[in-house]
Design a protein around this motif. Structure first.
Motif, PDB file in Angstrom:
ATOM      1  N   GLN A 144     -71.519 -97.722  11.210  1.00 29.03           N
ATOM      2  CA  GLN A 144     -70.663 -97.884  12.550  1.00 29.03           C
ATOM      3  C   GLN A 144     -71.295 -97.058  13.708  1.00 29.03           C
ATOM      4  O   GLN A 144     -70.592 -96.427  14.480  1.00 29.03           O
ATOM      5  N   GLY A 145     -72.533 -96.784  13.445  1.00 26.37           N
ATOM      6  CA  GLY A 145     -73.139 -96.047  14.616  1.00 26.37           C
ATOM      7  C   GLY A 145     -72.820 -94.477  14.679  1.00 26.37           C
ATOM      8  O   GLY A 145     -73.163 -93.664  15.496  1.00 26.37           O
ATOM      9  N   ASN A 146     -72.367 -93.994  13.569  1.00 22.69           N
ATOM     10  CA  ASN A 146     -71.946 -92.483  13.280  1.00 22.69           C
ATOM     11  C   ASN A 146     -73.051 -92.051  12.375  1.00 22.69           C
ATOM     12  O   ASN A 146     -73.242 -92.297  11.119  1.00 22.69           O
ATOM     13  N   CYS A 147     -74.273 -91.345  12.945  1.00 20.54           N
ATOM     14  CA  CYS A 147     -75.187 -90.840  11.882  1.00 20.54           C
ATOM     15  C   CYS A 147     -76.021 -89.777  12.463  1.00 20.54           C
ATOM     16  O   CYS A 147     -76.575 -89.858  13.625  1.00 20.54           O
ATOM     17  N   ARG A 148     -76.244 -88.655  11.444  1.00 18.58           N
ATOM     18  CA  ARG A 148     -77.245 -87.627  11.897  1.00 18.58           C
ATOM     19  C   ARG A 148     -78.383 -87.982  10.867  1.00 18.58           C
ATOM     20  O   ARG A 148     -78.252 -88.028   9.649  1.00 18.58           O
ATOM     21  N   ILE A 149     -79.561 -88.267  11.726  1.00 20.27           N
ATOM     22  CA  ILE A 149     -80.676 -88.802  10.917  1.00 20.27           C
ATOM     23  C   ILE A 149     -81.687 -87.695  10.683  1.00 20.27           C
ATOM     24  O   ILE A 149     -82.177 -87.238  11.742  1.00 20.27           O
ATOM     25  N   ALA A 150     -82.462 -87.738   9.767  1.00 18.64           N
ATOM     26  CA  ALA A 150     -83.592 -87.146   9.519  1.00 18.64           C
ATOM     27  C   ALA A 150     -84.798 -87.988   9.605  1.00 18.64           C
ATOM     28  O   ALA A 150     -84.924 -88.849   8.667  1.00 18.64           O
ATOM     29  N   GLU A 151     -85.609 -87.848  10.261  1.00 17.84           N
ATOM     30  CA  GLU A 151     -86.890 -88.837  10.396  1.00 17.84           C
ATOM     31  C   GLU A 151     -88.111 -88.103   9.889  1.00 17.84           C
ATOM     32  O   GLU A 151     -88.541 -87.365  10.421  1.00 17.84           O
ATOM     33  N   ASN A 207     -72.231 -77.336   7.229  1.00 16.97           N
ATOM     34  CA  ASN A 207     -71.224 -78.462   7.698  1.00 16.97           C
ATOM     35  C   ASN A 207     -71.496 -79.491   8.904  1.00 16.97           C
ATOM     36  O   ASN A 207     -70.863 -80.156   9.402  1.00 16.97           O
ATOM     37  N   GLU A 208     -73.035 -79.649   8.660  1.00 15.91           N
ATOM     38  CA  GLU A 208     -73.731 -80.671   9.617  1.00 15.91           C
ATOM     39  C   GLU A 208     -74.737 -81.456   8.634  1.00 15.91           C
ATOM     40  O   GLU A 208     -75.717 -81.446   9.030  1.00 15.91           O
ATOM     41  N   PRO A 209     -74.088 -82.119   7.637  1.00 15.11           N
ATOM     42  CA  PRO A 209     -75.198 -82.760   6.777  1.00 15.11           C
ATOM     43  C   PRO A 209     -75.820 -83.937   7.296  1.00 15.11           C
ATOM     44  O   PRO A 209     -75.318 -84.664   8.255  1.00 15.11           O
ATOM     45  N   PHE A 210     -77.002 -84.329   6.958  1.00 14.96           N
ATOM     46  CA  PHE A 210     -77.454 -85.527   7.203  1.00 14.96           C
ATOM     47  C   PHE A 210     -76.814 -86.869   6.769  1.00 14.96           C
ATOM     48  O   PHE A 210     -76.345 -86.635   5.549  1.00 14.96           O
ATOM     49  N   CYS A 211     -76.978 -87.719   7.543  1.00 17.30           N
ATOM     50  CA  CYS A 211     -76.193 -89.006   6.737  1.00 17.30           C
ATOM     51  C   CYS A 211     -77.255 -89.983   6.360  1.00 17.30           C
ATOM     52  O   CYS A 211     -77.018 -90.728   5.452  1.00 17.30           O
ATOM     53  N   ALA A 212     -78.446 -89.875   7.053  1.00 25.49           N
ATOM     54  CA  ALA A 212     -79.455 -90.713   6.483  1.00 25.49           C
ATOM     55  C   ALA A 212     -80.980 -90.163   6.829  1.00 25.49           C
ATOM     56  O   ALA A 212     -81.041 -89.394   7.642  1.00 25.49           O
ATOM     57  N   ILE A 213     -81.800 -90.595   5.769  1.00 22.52           N
ATOM     58  CA  ILE A 213     -83.124 -90.065   5.963  1.00 22.52           C
ATOM     59  C   ILE A 213     -83.977 -91.541   6.513  1.00 22.52           C
ATOM     60  O   ILE A 213     -83.897 -92.542   5.889  1.00 22.52           O
ATOM     61  N   TRP A 214     -84.626 -91.661   7.656  1.00 21.06           N
ATOM     62  CA  TRP A 214     -85.471 -92.669   8.132  1.00 21.06           C
ATOM     63  C   TRP A 214     -86.972 -92.152   7.930  1.00 21.06           C
ATOM     64  O   TRP A 214     -87.313 -91.499   8.627  1.00 21.06           O
ATOM     65  N   ALA A 215     -87.496 -92.864   6.887  1.00 20.43           N
ATOM     66  CA  ALA A 215     -88.997 -92.671   6.663  1.00 20.43           C
ATOM     67  C   ALA A 215     -89.827 -93.773   7.175  1.00 20.43           C
ATOM     68  O   ALA A 215     -89.251 -94.922   7.032  1.00 20.43           O
ATOM     69  N   HIS A 216     -91.065 -93.438   7.788  1.00 20.38           N
ATOM     70  CA  HIS A 216     -91.621 -94.606   8.415  1.00 20.38           C
ATOM     71  C   HIS A 216     -92.481 -95.469   7.335  1.00 20.38           C
ATOM     72  O   HIS A 216     -92.934 -96.496   7.613  1.00 20.38           O
ATOM     73  N   ASN A 217     -92.337 -95.038   5.988  1.00 20.21           N
ATOM     74  CA  ASN A 217     -92.839 -95.871   5.027  1.00 20.21           C
ATOM     75  C   ASN A 217     -92.191 -95.416   3.457  1.00 20.21           C
ATOM     76  O   ASN A 217     -91.577 -94.347   3.385  1.00 20.21           O
ATOM     77  N   ASP A 218     -92.131 -96.570   2.724  1.00 21.27           N
ATOM     78  CA  ASP A 218     -91.506 -96.233   1.349  1.00 21.27           C
ATOM     79  C   ASP A 218     -92.126 -95.063   0.719  1.00 21.27           C
ATOM     80  O   ASP A 218     -91.234 -94.398   0.035  1.00 21.27           O
TER      81      ASP A 218
END
Ligand code: AHR
Length: 313
Positions: A144-151, A207-218
């Motif tokens: 729902q658009g709430n996400c701290r992302i590690a790229e 207290n600020e964990p990542f919500c997602a990892i966005w990796a540019h490849n598998d």
């Protein structure tokens, strides 16, 4: 009756023989940094074999200078055509001009080159920006658009990194509570993906964990999954994992609940590349400058079936 069958067979052979025995094609490949890349190399080699093409394959080990040397050597050997899967976008004009002077057609496959388009016949590739858009849309929908992302970015200067990031960022910019909080290159390899994720996890505050990892490849996502597991966190649940490629190992990870989504990138680029070369050498110069391939988003729902299909190929 027998004669009738025989004549069309000869005619067919003659028509299809513009890429027969004597045709030599040089192929400068990026390297073997990922499962996707290895499948792509195999697809080109298999296709060359099936068409009786003499393929000169050169693995650049992710270094553009090796690619330039390989292309110069193909020119010196007088190959009939050259396929380049470039590591990075810039720095190609001089060697492509040399190929043009030698009247050797060049087909660019996968990542792009920043040169005037009269220096190559065509580029066969996926729309990397669209891949970034698709996977970001999936993630924004899921969170729902709430996400701290590690790229974890791919190789610096490679179209696949630049355009995937652009597409992804364009989408998340519409969500005020979605943000990339860490970003670093993992050079498209599993080992680097793991290393980068380990450093992200060390630097992350509790207290600020990542919500997602966005990796540019598998491949980098698979490395990151290992790092997450070793830190005692559940990938696929505590941290969502999204990437691009659709390699069998990643489908397995999705089927096991360790990864969430990917966009498929077709590795079957050999057939369209040889089709273009065949056409061009046969005298047909009416070829579009871009031939696009597309891929869908895959998730855990169909992952087990997809893994079965792909691992039995
Ligand atoms: O250029 C395409 C990318 O290169 C693939 O996504 C990745 O796996 C490879 O290394």
């Amino acid at each position: 009756m027998k004669i009738k069958k025989f004549i069309p067979a000869i005619a067919l052979w003659a028509m299809g023989s513009s890429l027969a025995c004597a045709t030599t094609v040089g192929f400068s490949q990026v390297g073997s940094e990922s499962g996707w890349r290895t499948s792509f190399s195999e697809a080109v080699k298999d296709e060359a074999k099936a068409r009786n093409i003499d393929l000169k394959f050169s693995d650049a080990q992710q270094k553009q200078e090796n690619q330039i040397k390989a292309v110069r050597s193909f020119i010196a050997q007088g190959v009939d055509a050259i396929i380049i899967a470039p590591v990075v976008e810039t720095g190609w004009a001089p060697v492509l001009r040399e190929a043009k002077r030698a009247r050797i057609p060049v087909v660019i496959v996968d990542r792009n080159v920043k040169v005037n388009d009269d220096l190559y016949v065509t580029r066969i590739a996926s729309d990397f920006k669209e891949e970034g858009v698709k996977i970001a849309n999936w993630l924004m929908n899921e969170t729902q658009g709430n996400c701290r992302i590690a790229e974890i970015q791919g190789t610096v200067g490679a179209t696949a990194s630049i355009d995937r990031a652009a597409g992804f960022n364009e989408v998340i910019a519409k969500y005020p509570n979605a943000k990339i909080v860490r970003s670093q290159t993992g050079e498209f390899t599993r080992a680097k993906g793991k290393e980068v994720m380990e450093s992200f996890l060390k630097a992350q505050s509790a207290n600020e964990p990542f919500c997602a990892i966005w990796a540019h490849n598998d491949e980098m996502a698979l490395g990151a999954i290992q790092a997450v597991k070793e830190a005692g966190i559940k990938p696929g649940k505590d941290i969502l994992i999204v990437s691009v490629d659709g390699v069998p190992d990643y489908f397995k990870a999705m089927a096991e609940g360790d990864a969430n989504a990917t966009v498929e990138l077709s590795p079957y680029l050999g057939a369209p590349a040889f089709d273009v070369i065949d056409k061009y050498l046969g005298g047909d110069k009416n070829i579009p400058k871009l031939i696009s391939t597309t891929g869908d988003v895959y998730t855990q729902e169909t992952a087990a079936d997809e893994y079965q299909k792909r691992s039995s190929k």
